[in-house]
Design a protein around this motif. Structure first.
Motif, PDB file in Angstrom:
ATOM      1  N   ASN A 184      27.469  55.641 -13.928  1.00 62.76           N
ATOM      2  CA  ASN A 184      26.740  56.129 -15.102  1.00 62.76           C
ATOM      3  C   ASN A 184      27.587  56.128 -16.369  1.00 62.76           C
ATOM      4  N   ALA A 185      28.789  55.529 -16.304  1.00 60.28           N
ATOM      5  CA  ALA A 185      29.670  55.490 -17.471  1.00 60.28           C
ATOM      6  C   ALA A 185      28.971  54.820 -18.648  1.00 60.28           C
ATOM      7  N   GLY A 186      29.099  55.441 -19.818  1.00 56.32           N
ATOM      8  CA  GLY A 186      28.475  54.894 -21.011  1.00 56.32           C
ATOM      9  C   GLY A 186      27.044  55.329 -21.193  1.00 56.32           C
ATOM     10  N   ARG A 187      26.470  55.972 -20.167  1.00 52.86           N
ATOM     11  CA  ARG A 187      25.129  56.542 -20.300  1.00 52.86           C
ATOM     12  C   ARG A 187      25.302  58.059 -20.309  1.00 52.86           C
ATOM     13  N   ALA A 188      24.926  58.722 -19.223  1.00 51.82           N
ATOM     14  CA  ALA A 188      25.136  60.172 -19.187  1.00 51.82           C
ATOM     15  C   ALA A 188      26.619  60.511 -19.039  1.00 51.82           C
ATOM     16  N   ASN A 189      27.361  59.620 -18.410  1.00 50.61           N
ATOM     17  CA  ASN A 189      28.782  59.849 -18.145  1.00 50.61           C
ATOM     18  C   ASN A 189      29.603  59.377 -19.340  1.00 50.61           C
ATOM     19  N   TYR A 190      29.625  60.190 -20.403  1.00 46.23           N
ATOM     20  CA  TYR A 190      30.349  59.806 -21.608  1.00 46.23           C
ATOM     21  C   TYR A 190      31.862  59.837 -21.418  1.00 46.23           C
ATOM     22  N   SER A 191      32.332  60.634 -20.475  1.00 43.04           N
ATOM     23  CA  SER A 191      33.776  60.685 -20.233  1.00 43.04           C
ATOM     24  C   SER A 191      34.275  59.421 -19.542  1.00 43.04           C
ATOM     25  N   ARG A 192      33.351  58.647 -19.002  1.00 45.12           N
ATOM     26  CA  ARG A 192      33.693  57.423 -18.278  1.00 45.12           C
ATOM     27  C   ARG A 192      34.614  57.707 -17.094  1.00 45.12           C
ATOM     28  N   PHE A 193      34.439  58.867 -16.516  1.00 43.69           N
ATOM     29  CA  PHE A 193      35.168  59.239 -15.299  1.00 43.69           C
ATOM     30  C   PHE A 193      34.695  58.330 -14.172  1.00 43.69           C
ATOM     31  N   ASN A 194      35.629  57.689 -13.484  1.00 41.52           N
ATOM     32  CA  ASN A 194      35.260  56.755 -12.414  1.00 41.52           C
ATOM     33  C   ASN A 194      36.295  56.852 -11.301  1.00 41.52           C
ATOM     34  N   LEU A 195      36.112  57.858 -10.466  1.00 40.79           N
ATOM     35  CA  LEU A 195      37.048  58.143  -9.382  1.00 40.79           C
ATOM     36  C   LEU A 195      36.357  57.853  -8.048  1.00 40.79           C
ATOM     37  N   PRO A 196      36.860  56.922  -7.254  1.00 39.06           N
ATOM     38  CA  PRO A 196      36.190  56.588  -5.978  1.00 39.06           C
ATOM     39  C   PRO A 196      35.927  57.802  -5.095  1.00 39.06           C
ATOM     40  N   ALA A 197      36.857  58.726  -5.024  1.00 36.58           N
ATOM     41  CA  ALA A 197      36.665  59.901  -4.166  1.00 36.58           C
ATOM     42  C   ALA A 197      35.477  60.737  -4.637  1.00 36.58           C
ATOM     43  N   TYR A 198      35.306  60.838  -5.940  1.00 38.08           N
ATOM     44  CA  TYR A 198      34.160  61.582  -6.472  1.00 38.08           C
ATOM     45  C   TYR A 198      32.880  60.793  -6.251  1.00 38.08           C
ATOM     46  N   ASN A 199      32.905  59.497  -6.553  1.00 38.87           N
ATOM     47  CA  ASN A 199      31.701  58.677  -6.407  1.00 38.87           C
ATOM     48  C   ASN A 199      31.173  58.700  -4.981  1.00 38.87           C
ATOM     49  N   GLU A 200      32.081  58.625  -4.011  1.00 33.45           N
ATOM     50  CA  GLU A 200      31.669  58.626  -2.595  1.00 33.45           C
ATOM     51  C   GLU A 200      30.983  59.934  -2.238  1.00 33.45           C
ATOM     52  N   LYS A 228      29.230  71.841   0.638  1.00 30.90           N
ATOM     53  CA  LYS A 228      30.631  71.482   0.896  1.00 30.90           C
ATOM     54  C   LYS A 228      31.053  70.305   0.019  1.00 30.90           C
ATOM     55  N   LEU A 229      30.170  69.322  -0.104  1.00 32.16           N
ATOM     56  CA  LEU A 229      30.484  68.173  -0.944  1.00 32.16           C
ATOM     57  C   LEU A 229      30.593  68.589  -2.409  1.00 32.16           C
ATOM     58  N   TYR A 230      29.720  69.490  -2.845  1.00 31.28           N
ATOM     59  CA  TYR A 230      29.799  69.969  -4.223  1.00 31.28           C
ATOM     60  C   TYR A 230      31.116  70.692  -4.482  1.00 31.28           C
ATOM     61  N   PHE A 231      31.561  71.460  -3.502  1.00 29.21           N
ATOM     62  CA  PHE A 231      32.849  72.150  -3.641  1.00 29.21           C
ATOM     63  C   PHE A 231      33.970  71.127  -3.837  1.00 29.21           C
ATOM     64  N   GLU A 232      33.962  70.085  -3.026  1.00 32.59           N
ATOM     65  CA  GLU A 232      35.003  69.061  -3.118  1.00 32.59           C
ATOM     66  C   GLU A 232      34.916  68.306  -4.442  1.00 32.59           C
ATOM     67  N   MET A 233      33.699  68.056  -4.933  1.00 27.02           N
ATOM     68  CA  MET A 233      33.535  67.400  -6.230  1.00 27.02           C
ATOM     69  C   MET A 233      34.063  68.283  -7.358  1.00 27.02           C
ATOM     70  N   ASN A 234      33.800  69.593  -7.267  1.00 30.67           N
ATOM     71  CA  ASN A 234      34.351  70.519  -8.257  1.00 30.67           C
ATOM     72  C   ASN A 234      35.872  70.461  -8.276  1.00 30.67           C
ATOM     73  N   GLN A 235      36.466  70.423  -7.101  1.00 28.29           N
ATOM     74  CA  GLN A 235      37.920  70.385  -7.022  1.00 28.29           C
ATOM     75  C   GLN A 235      38.485  69.113  -7.644  1.00 28.29           C
ATOM     76  N   LEU A 236      37.790  67.997  -7.458  1.00 22.67           N
ATOM     77  CA  LEU A 236      38.241  66.742  -8.064  1.00 22.67           C
ATOM     78  C   LEU A 236      38.106  66.793  -9.589  1.00 22.67           C
ATOM     79  N   ILE A 237      37.038  67.398 -10.064  1.00 24.45           N
ATOM     80  CA  ILE A 237      36.872  67.549 -11.512  1.00 24.45           C
ATOM     81  C   ILE A 237      38.011  68.377 -12.087  1.00 24.45           C
TER      82      ILE A 237
END
Length: 598
Positions: free
Chosen positions: A505-521, A537-546
């Protein structure tokens, strides 16, 4: 993505209702007309549900057009219920097929395109309306919700045409609609409650080629009366409306009172709605205080002191019967940093340390107390309260700690200083952060808070002020380094917020252009799951990556300060829908009495 969610620094629409001076009814006098008078904070655009995406226009569209489903007025957390559908759909065991029965007796408002015939809504009308979202000629900002998701819709993407058959979108008979998906989507029913999916008639669209937004013909509780663009619009109660109130109140006594007052009654409850466009904060607030409007949603930050003292409504206003309520908006304020920017971007340790230090420098307590005037809570993650997936126990591992921020920068090579005391890069080059901001009073106040926070850890920051629309354009092009934004939920599910950091979603809603495979998965896994422990559990892990990489600094979740006059009845703010106009009533006798006593 729709403009609505990029209205980051636009305040959530301030919709106010207001009366003209009324006189108490005399014995035998005709019934007094019930009028709501309100304003929208920005001008409307064309009233075409497939095209419009700004808050002001969506507020009007949801009263003029009918999607299959709507949100229950009283249920919390938000829950869907049938609208023009006779019941919630039958869903196949594989989660792919949705069968809707359209409620007979739903009619479009009159229009010459119908040649004098009272036109009933059919399943084929919904097929037509959903196909319109794919039309390349109108460039619908809502197409993303359906493209690639309805089975066989590639036919429309190859060669658009209303008569092109789509296997997953069929009217089985006059009142039966079947939608089949290419893959399960847990949020699909939420999409069918958006104004974009409101039903339109093919005859009307074809009668006014390219001008459908100037000829709104729907089935909603209201129809357009008088319309002077960007100034005033009058909605009249739709005489064909067959909507009847049904809702599920909780234990709140006010909810139960609303349910008792409306149970089984035909909607809408007022005769007309008069809407003005009022773009100035001061005019809106003074209009409400002068009893020109019935309610005001989200007191402007810069005007909180006019009505609130020590966190409470001023006594002189309470004595007039005015009510102040705090409402947790499904909204997250955050400051994003461009991961492709040469100064703050990248995934190396020095750049991660810089972004982490910026996050540690943010004084959210000062933001809430001084800028938000107490009408906000700290954002621990992207998710606000009342969104599915929100964890009230989650706490960010990145607190406000300027001492730790300074130590972190020292450790990762930002030790050299300019003569004026500001830090240089690890390779001894000048370091200046550039943060875009809106050219408004509140924008300047936020700039000063960020300047104070960043200067405290030795970082120089320059601010580039511009109009919000121009900042968004630049953000899409990737030329903005940092910007404080916000997101208001399209639908009340965590996926609507976590997709803001999804790499594709980079360049659309994802203005930060964050592109981390671990988060995307993890995001891809989570979006296939319903709300529950596995997804949590997945949301918790995504928060930690952020929080590990800090493409965002989560800031606050707004507590909207809402005001209403005592003569307004049945008012309850909804977390997703823009307006509650269809449910509202006005006690004209109480209004007249209150105005005489004012």
């Amino acid at each position: 993505m729709p403009i609505r969610r990029h209205a980051a620094a636009f305040l959530f629409p301030l919709l106010c209702l207001g009366p003209a001076l009324a006189q108490p009814p005399q014995a035998g006098a005709p019934k007094q007309e019930k009028v709501l008078r309100m304003f929208l904070s920005t001008s409307e655009t064309g009233l075409d549900p497939a095209v419009a995406s700004d808050n002001a226009t969506l507020s009007l569209l949801e009263n003029l057009f009918d999607p299959l489903l709507r949100y229950d007025y009283l249920a919390r957390p938000a829950r869907l219920r049938p609208n023009t559908a006779a019941a919630m759909p039958e869903v196949s065991p594989d989660g792919l097929s949705y069968t809707f029965r359209i409620r007979p007796g739903v009619y479009f408002t009159p229009d010459p395109a119908f040649k004098g015939v009272k036109r009933e809504v059919t399943a084929a009308d919904y097929v037509y309306s959903l196909k319109r979202l794919y039309d390349p000629a109108i460039k619908s900002p809502w197409a993303y919700m359906f493209e690639g998701k309805i089975a066989g819709d590639e036919a429309l993407r190859r060669r658009f045409g209303q008569d092109v058959p789509v296997a997953g979108l069929q009217a089985l008979d006059r009142y039966t609609l079947r939608i089949r998906l290419a893959a399960p989507d847990n949020n699909f029913l939420f999409y069918l409650a958006t104004p974009a999916t409101g039903v339109v008639a093919r005859e009307v669209i074809e009668a006014y080629p390219g001008q459908a937004g100037n000829h709104p013909v729907g089935t909603g509780p209201f129809m357009v009366g008088d319309w002077k663009r960007s100034d005033r619009i009058v909605l009249l109660a739709n005489p064909y409306s067959s909507a009847v109130f049904q809702a599920t109140p909780g234990d709140d006594p006010e909810d139960r009172a609303i349910a008792a007052a409306l149970d089984g009654k035909r909607l809408p409850r007022v005769d007309r709605v008069e809407v003005k466009i009022a773009e100035e904060f001061q005019g809106r607030m003074l209009g409400f205080l002068n009893a020109e409007y019935d309610y005001l949603e989200q007191i402007p930050e810069s005007m909180t002191d006019m009505v609130v003292r020590d966190g409470k409504l001023k006594p002189e206003l309470a004595a007039r019967g005015i009510v102040l309520s705090r409402f947790p908006v499904l909204q997250t304020y955050y400051m994003w940093m461009n991961m492709n920017d040469p100064v703050v971007g990248g995934y190396g340790k020095d750049k991660v340390a810089l972004r982490r230090a910026i996050s540690l420098s943010y004084n959210n307590a000062e933001d809430i107390a001084l800028l938000k005037k107490g009408f906000a809570i700290k954002a621990e993650s992207p998710l606000p309260p009342n969104v599915l997936g929100y964890d009230p126990a989650y706490r960010s591992p990145v607190p406000y700690d300027p001492r730790l921020a300074n130590a972190l920068l020292d450790r990762h090579g930002y030790t050299r200083r300019d003569p004026d005391g500001f830090r240089r890069t690890p390779d001894d080059k000048p370091l200046t952060l550039v943060m875009h901001s809106e050219a408004t009073v509140s924008g300047r106040l936020r700039d000063e808070l960020w300047r104070k926070c960043l200067n405290a850890i030795g970082l120089r920051v320059a601010f580039k002020s511009d109009k919000k629309t121009e900042i968004i354009k630049a953000s899409r092009l990737g030329t903005v380094q940092m910007f404080e934004s916000n997101w208001i939920a399209d639908f009340p599910d965590g996926d609507n917020f976590y997709q803001l950091l999804y790499g594709p979603n980079a360049g659309r809603a994802n203005y930060s252009r964050f592109n981390l495979p671990a988060y995307n998965e993890r995001y891809e896994q989570a979006r296939r799951l319903s709300d529950g422990p596995e997804r949590q559990k997945l949301y918790f892990e995504m928060n930690q990556l952020i929080h590990a990489y800090n493409p965002w600094v989560p800031l606050t979740h707004v507590l909207s300060g809402d005001l209403r006059h005592p003569w307004l009845k049945n008012y309850k703010r909804h977390p997703v829908e823009f307006t509650t106009w269809r449910y509202l009533d006005v006690d004209v006798v109480e209004r007249a009495r209150s105005l005489r006593a004012k």
